[in-house]
Enzyme design. Sequence first.
Site, mmCIF file in Angstrom:
data_model
loop_
_atom_site.group_PDB
_atom_site.id
_atom_site.type_symbol
_atom_site.label_atom_id
_atom_site.label_comp_id
_atom_site.label_asym_id
_atom_site.label_seq_id
_atom_site.Cartn_x
_atom_site.Cartn_y
_atom_site.Cartn_z
ATOM 1 N N HIS A 1 0.372 -1.246 0.115
ATOM 2 C CA HIS A 1 0.195 -0.204 -0.210
ATOM 3 C C HIS A 1 0.950 1.483 -0.221
ATOM 4 O O HIS A 1 1.479 1.455 -0.215
ATOM 5 C CB HIS A 1 -0.797 -0.243 1.600
ATOM 6 C CG HIS A 1 -0.217 -0.211 2.484
ATOM 7 N ND1 HIS A 1 0.317 -0.824 2.812
ATOM 8 C CD2 HIS A 1 -0.439 1.027 3.371
ATOM 9 C CE1 HIS A 1 0.555 -0.785 4.145
ATOM 10 N NE2 HIS A 1 0.367 0.129 4.975
ATOM 11 N N HIS B 1 1.029 4.105 1.964
ATOM 12 C CA HIS B 1 1.876 5.054 2.501
ATOM 13 C C HIS B 1 3.118 5.051 3.202
ATOM 14 O O HIS B 1 4.563 3.789 2.711
ATOM 15 C CB HIS B 1 1.128 3.990 4.483
ATOM 16 C CG HIS B 1 -0.087 4.504 4.589
ATOM 17 N ND1 HIS B 1 -0.594 3.549 5.207
ATOM 18 C CD2 HIS B 1 -1.123 5.319 4.724
ATOM 19 C CE1 HIS B 1 -2.048 4.320 5.939
ATOM 20 N NE2 HIS B 1 -1.771 5.276 5.017
ATOM 21 N N ASP C 1 5.512 4.737 5.537
ATOM 22 C CA ASP C 1 6.637 3.638 5.873
ATOM 23 C C ASP C 1 6.914 2.625 4.726
ATOM 24 O O ASP C 1 7.881 1.713 5.396
ATOM 25 C CB ASP C 1 6.075 3.154 7.196
ATOM 26 C CG ASP C 1 4.686 2.551 7.384
ATOM 27 O OD1 ASP C 1 3.952 3.302 6.265
ATOM 28 O OD2 ASP C 1 4.421 2.152 8.177
ATOM 29 N N HIS C 2 6.298 2.341 3.971
ATOM 30 C CA HIS C 2 6.289 1.489 2.946
ATOM 31 C C HIS C 2 7.082 1.523 1.700
ATOM 32 O O HIS C 2 6.612 0.649 0.606
ATOM 33 C CB HIS C 2 4.880 0.262 2.770
ATOM 34 C CG HIS C 2 4.610 0.383 4.084
ATOM 35 N ND1 HIS C 2 4.411 -1.470 4.098
ATOM 36 C CD2 HIS C 2 3.950 0.324 5.128
ATOM 37 C CE1 HIS C 2 3.722 -1.107 5.299
ATOM 38 N NE2 HIS C 2 3.166 -0.766 5.715
ATOM 39 N N HIS D 1 -7.559 -1.456 5.319
ATOM 40 C CA HIS D 1 -7.018 -1.185 6.373
ATOM 41 C C HIS D 1 -7.585 0.230 6.027
ATOM 42 O O HIS D 1 -8.133 0.074 5.417
ATOM 43 C CB HIS D 1 -5.522 -1.447 5.398
ATOM 44 C CG HIS D 1 -4.601 -0.483 6.041
ATOM 45 N ND1 HIS D 1 -4.423 0.052 7.520
ATOM 46 C CD2 HIS D 1 -3.746 0.498 5.796
ATOM 47 C CE1 HIS D 1 -3.474 0.614 7.789
ATOM 48 N NE2 HIS D 1 -2.890 1.292 6.782
ATOM 49 N N ASP E 1 -0.146 -4.594 5.995
ATOM 50 C CA ASP E 1 -1.447 -3.463 7.079
ATOM 51 C C ASP E 1 -2.295 -4.046 6.627
ATOM 52 O O ASP E 1 -3.094 -3.962 5.690
ATOM 53 C CB ASP E 1 -1.031 -2.125 7.180
ATOM 54 C CG ASP E 1 0.282 -1.509 7.361
ATOM 55 O OD1 ASP E 1 1.063 -2.679 7.223
ATOM 56 O OD2 ASP E 1 0.589 -0.680 7.770
ATOM 57 N N HIS F 1 5.856 -5.385 11.548
ATOM 58 C CA HIS F 1 4.865 -4.121 11.512
ATOM 59 C C HIS F 1 4.641 -4.137 13.612
ATOM 60 O O HIS F 1 3.756 -3.580 13.206
ATOM 61 C CB HIS F 1 3.931 -4.179 10.660
ATOM 62 C CG HIS F 1 3.106 -2.719 10.469
ATOM 63 N ND1 HIS F 1 2.283 -2.139 10.943
ATOM 64 C CD2 HIS F 1 3.722 -1.662 9.512
ATOM 65 C CE1 HIS F 1 2.146 -0.992 10.558
ATOM 66 N NE2 HIS F 1 3.388 -0.622 9.746
#
Length: 319
Positions: free
Chosen positions: A63, A65, A67-68, A140, A211, A269
Amino acid sequence: MQLLFLGTGAGMPSKQRNTSALVLKLLEERGTVWLFDCGEATQHQILHTTVKPRKIEKIFITHLHGDHIFGLPGLLGSRSFQGGDEALDIYGPAGIKEFIEMTLTLSRTHLTYPIVFHELAEGLLFEDELMTVETRLLNHVIPSYGFRITQKPLPPKLLVNKALALGVPKGPMLARLKNGEDVEIADGQRVRSGDVTEPEEPGFIVTILGDTRFCEAAVALGRNADVLVHEATFDGNSKKMAGEYGHSTVYDAAETARLAGADTLIMNHISARFLPEDDKLLLKQMKEIHPRGFVAHDFAEFDWVQQDKKIRKKQVSRP
């Protein structure tokens, strides 16, 4: 097959954990590695490992976000600087192509290899003679996907000495027997492939989830998996908070593994609120529901042992 965790934290990097990135090493199976998610500083983490960026064949983004994905531009540039010239497949949700192309354009980063973009949609994502990859939408706060990687059955093993003892000459006939064909030798005797080969063995199944809250799609992707990689951002006592933020607790991850019949659960995570000394609590909660699993840490590595169909954690000293 090996799993190497480069980053196992949630949200922001901490002293204990970098942001999300996981390497699926397929060096024996196909001579390459696949990367799942690419959080900030992933290329820095790679420097402490034996992974070569030019060996990365595919990148799967669960996805969008930060942090990915914030580590992608730097890694793509470094792959080019280090002599990578093979095409790179990138699989991700709608918007991943725009994010990468805009970043590379604005920074005037020139790549020496082409990128082939694949926008995610539920179903069969990739298949060749060795592997399949399936994907499903999870639950998510933005579109987030999970992946089921299946190695196709391994070819039968030829019992060479047995074939030779039956009079099969060395050469093409042995290859035909290995490939499942029966052969007729010089004296007219017919040698059956099934008599001189061991049955084909099933390959591994690895499920890697982005997530997600607890959902049926995660259970379906993890069905009978040898290893299920599932986020466990919160401990079992934080269900309300996990739901509000679109994440899972340890209990959610363990219940998913139990319902799916997955052999080994690896939880990643992990929120920065949990320190290494909290592993015992997280594992204790997991084992209330699912018996076999681990809490992932940065640079943790797990090997698939074909003989006993188990994932084993390697004893790797942290850099």
